[in-house]
Design a protein around this motif. Sequence first.
Motif: not given
Length: 500
Positions: A289-298
């Motif tokens: 969830i932090s690696l997806a910061h400002n992006g998308v978590l699918f």
Amino acid sequence: MISRAHTVSFQGVEACPVEVQCAVSPGLPAFSIVGLPDKAVSEARDRVRSALAVMSIALPSKRITINLSPADLPKEGSHFDLPIAVALLTALEILPPEAAEETLSLGELSLDGTLVAITGALPAALAAAEQDRSLLCPKGSSAEAAWVEATPVIGAASLTEVIRHFTGKGVIAPATAGEVIETASDKDLCDVKGQQVARRALEIAAAGRHHLLMSGPPGAGKSMLAARLSSILPPLTPQEALETSMIHSICGLIEAGGVSRSRPYRAPHHTASMAAIVGGGRRAQPGEISLAHNGVLFLDELPEFARAVLETLRQPLETGDVMVARANAHIRYPSRFMLVAAANPCRCGYMSDPARACSRAPACGADYMGRISGPMMDRFDLRIDVEPVPFADLERSRPGECSASVAERVARARAVQAERYAACDGATVNADAEGRVLEDVAELDTDGRALMLQASDCFGLSARGYHRVLRVARTIADLDGDAGIARDHVAEALSYRMPQ
């Protein structure tokens, strides 16, 4: 004589200053490191001793003590090798004390004195700029650190180059920043035939950074749609790129020192553990969830994820960050992401397919979707059913609208929101609006308010659900270029909120 060098210890994405003190005193020959070092830091004495021996620098037959201050802060990682070596060389009067005082250093030493690239160079450079010091790091990490223009970055290939630089015999030129990486998506929405409702929901989600849940039988195109979400998202702003790159720097995910402007897209498997998704482990590393910061978590096959893992997502979805609590530390990671999830209607997946009737319907679907709790389901702004497109329609259908056209509308809506929330602290898109700000930007007209009240009575919307409908309606109005929210915008927003 006590010599000093400066480095950092990473606590989340924060680089905490650490002073490396070295004392060479009379006594039995020994080389000890104190100040809560982990195993990698304790082994630095052997790497430093070997690297100095390669350069024909013999350690004195005295007691050498290295103290990492503050002593109550845990020190982890091999990047302490270089600052320990710098402090020791200063104590041996090989390096001038002024050079060590004005420099923040970090890097791992090989046994032959070569400097190995390390993680965390970017947040270390920010810490050096705050302390008004230059940064000394391995050459392989210098391009990444040089993105911080407020401090000079010196990239050395070996400990010999460090000595020559500090003594003026071979000054190293400041490093230059790596290239901006523009990753073009090879997936386009024109590949999707039919699915007009799902395409529209995807566009709304991208425009306002709303959370989306797609439910439908296998092969309907849920994963295909989610994979093409990146192609319609706007590039990262400079501030967002810096925030995201700092997290990726901690995890060693920045390649060739380049900073990417593409938004992260993370798709972990449903067998992922809680620590892998939320963050944690022995060294409290960032999670998905932090690696997806400002992006998308699918999250594909959402009900297959462990119940405890899904429940831990509830707080980050609301606050935009996650606190990893350990006995000796509390580490906060930013985690403001767009959650996109896909789920089958039941375990077999064909509950809604008349050609393949589910023998256990409707209990099968209720049990399967019941794995997602009501509070978790309430956090999805958009919930849609994705039905399979008949083969005959696939043959007759023309390619859909391309991603470039949709991305233009999304970019225009995002630009309107950026201007709207320019004076708001912590809000950049409609999904961030709350409290008085939401009331001001999503004020409904008479017809829209009447429809919202009627829907609240019929569907039993919670306060959270009511506010999420307002945010989605505001995004729909932005896509249509309307300053106000009309009844049609509210009606469309309500249509995406399926009753639980």
